[in-house]
Design an enzyme around this catalytic site. Sequence first.
Site, short mmCIF file in Angstrom:
data_model
loop_
_atom_site.label_atom_id
_atom_site.label_comp_id
_atom_site.label_asym_id
_atom_site.label_seq_id
_atom_site.Cartn_x
_atom_site.Cartn_y
_atom_site.Cartn_z
N TYR A 70 0.83 -1.21 0.00
CA TYR A 70 0.00 0.00 0.00
C TYR A 70 0.86 1.26 0.00
O TYR A 70 0.52 2.25 -0.62
CB TYR A 70 -0.92 0.01 1.23
N PHE A 122 -6.86 20.18 -26.08
CA PHE A 122 -7.19 18.76 -26.06
C PHE A 122 -8.41 18.60 -25.15
O PHE A 122 -8.55 19.34 -24.17
CB PHE A 122 -6.02 17.89 -25.58
N THR A 123 -9.26 17.65 -25.50
CA THR A 123 -10.57 17.53 -24.84
C THR A 123 -10.48 17.51 -23.31
O THR A 123 -11.05 18.39 -22.64
CB THR A 123 -11.27 16.24 -25.32
N ASP A 213 2.24 18.56 -22.22
CA ASP A 213 1.45 17.34 -22.35
C ASP A 213 2.33 16.41 -23.17
O ASP A 213 2.42 16.51 -24.39
CB ASP A 213 0.13 17.64 -23.06
N LYS A 256 -0.54 5.94 -24.04
CA LYS A 256 -0.09 6.22 -25.40
C LYS A 256 1.38 5.78 -25.53
O LYS A 256 1.65 4.59 -25.56
CB LYS A 256 -0.27 7.71 -25.74
N ARG A 380 -13.19 13.61 -35.02
CA ARG A 380 -12.48 14.72 -34.40
C ARG A 380 -12.90 15.98 -35.15
O ARG A 380 -12.25 16.41 -36.09
CB ARG A 380 -10.97 14.52 -34.46
N PHE A 447 -18.66 13.83 -27.11
CA PHE A 447 -18.33 12.87 -28.17
C PHE A 447 -18.32 11.42 -27.67
O PHE A 447 -18.55 10.50 -28.44
CB PHE A 447 -16.99 13.22 -28.83
C1 LIG Z 1 -5.06 10.73 -24.23
C2 LIG Z 1 -4.60 12.09 -24.02
C3 LIG Z 1 -4.80 12.76 -22.81
C4 LIG Z 1 -5.61 12.16 -21.67
O1 LIG Z 1 -5.07 10.99 -21.21
P1 LIG Z 1 -5.98 9.78 -20.67
O2 LIG Z 1 -4.99 8.76 -20.29
O3 LIG Z 1 -6.89 9.36 -21.78
O4 LIG Z 1 -6.74 10.31 -19.50
C5 LIG Z 1 -4.28 14.02 -22.67
N1 LIG Z 1 -3.61 14.62 -23.67
C6 LIG Z 1 -3.42 14.03 -24.85
C7 LIG Z 1 -2.67 14.73 -25.92
C8 LIG Z 1 -3.90 12.75 -25.07
O5 LIG Z 1 -3.72 12.18 -26.25
#
Ligand SMILES: *Cc1c(COP(=O)(O)O)cnc(C)c1O
Length: 461
Positions: A70, A122-123, A213, A256, A380, A447
Amino acid sequence: MINVEPYRIKVVEPLRVSTRAQRQVALEAAGYNTFLLRSEDVFIDLLTDSGTSAMSSDQWAAMMRGDEAYAGSRSFFALEEAVRDVYGFPYVVPTHQGRGAEHLLSKILIKPGQYTPGNMYFTTTRAHQELAGATFVDVIGDAAHDATAPGDFKGDVDLAKLEKLIADVGPSQIAYVNVAVTVNMAGGQPVSLANLRAVSQLCHRHGILLWSDATRCAENAYFVQQREPGYADVPVAEILRQMMDCFDGCTMSGKKDNLVNIGGFLAMRDETILQHARELVVLYEGMPSYGGMAGRDMEAMATGIREMVDDDYIGHRVGQVAYLGGLLLEAGVPIAQPVGGHGVFLDARRFLPHLTQDAYPAQSLAAQLYLDSGVRAMERGIVSAGRDPRTGRNHTPHLELVRLTVPRRVYTDRHLEVVAESVIRLWDARAGIGGLEMTYEPATLRFFTARFRPLAGAGGH
Ligand SMILES: *Cc1c(COP(=O)(O)O)cnc(C)c1O
């Protein structure tokens, strides 16, 4: 040399080929939203490259080493060491995925009323910034909003735009600057090292924090190696370090480039921000030594972080995306250019010029692609862009795209040829593809769960 896989296949996962009639039923049940399809009804899944990577034998082996304590898990320290070695940030706070890190960062750095400039929205990033009271300002170069404009580094920040914002609102009103490498919403376009250095100088001259990011940082580093003068002989690992040297910290979606199915982190240089992040992560994610992750998942991510900067791996990965793009270009299909790092983006504006944006052309094209071949893509465009939270009006992005995202180490070039064939079939029959209307709209990030139906009188089923 041909773009050959630098790995061999040890485990296979069978795929099911469905009939068009079955897909019609599935599509209607999903409200013409590819996010709402069941995965078992999909043949080739290019919805996203998020969490869909195939892990290596080393990653699977690492999972057995997972320490599920933990507190003070050995696996946390393995992750911390990998982040220090590869990114160069001394401190890391694990989160369940990228948006967990965005949530923490937004809460720590944003005072209501401030601005958060970035190279295209970004979303999830913008949603968390707005939730914390900030206003996002787009400072990417204009070319990024033009799917046909050439350019090696269309993700670059427009320094004049950023300088103007700083002059207009004052540096103290800027919570932080956020630079994505590569830029997801622009089609995976990279940022040059020269631009990163210039942005870093500008921000730091004004005492503004510069955050990255870094979700697709290895793909960005590969493009620098291939395109930026002076880096052809520099390993991707070294380029990545030089990129990260420009930043005060990063948010990362491990799903990613880190080659894992779940996970993320917030990394930084500043101890005060670290302390604040550790206080918040306990509330929202878990103990600072695991955030939202299991020990085994931190092990897999630590290994994936080291694998992502292997020159052969990343060259093949980006090369596969380029291969799919090349097949479509040869057939005259309109795609966003140049092809980016993680997917090929169909330009729905040019694909379906007879549809206005309020008939959701990209959403409709993604639905038709599924119907034709069981290939799942993602919209998109106007659906993803959502509404302005103050006015309630739709954002109307210039880019109206269908994203064919290539998961890492998952599909063969043969699969990609099937995808290209299907897109080309739709291109030849494009005049018969009609628009959609929205029948359900959720309050945020619409979306993911919005539902649609074909516009009355529309062709193409
Ligand atoms: C996927 C993504 C995020 C968010 O990450 P999650 O792991 O899906 O929460 C943020 N910024 C970019 C550019 C992304 O492609």
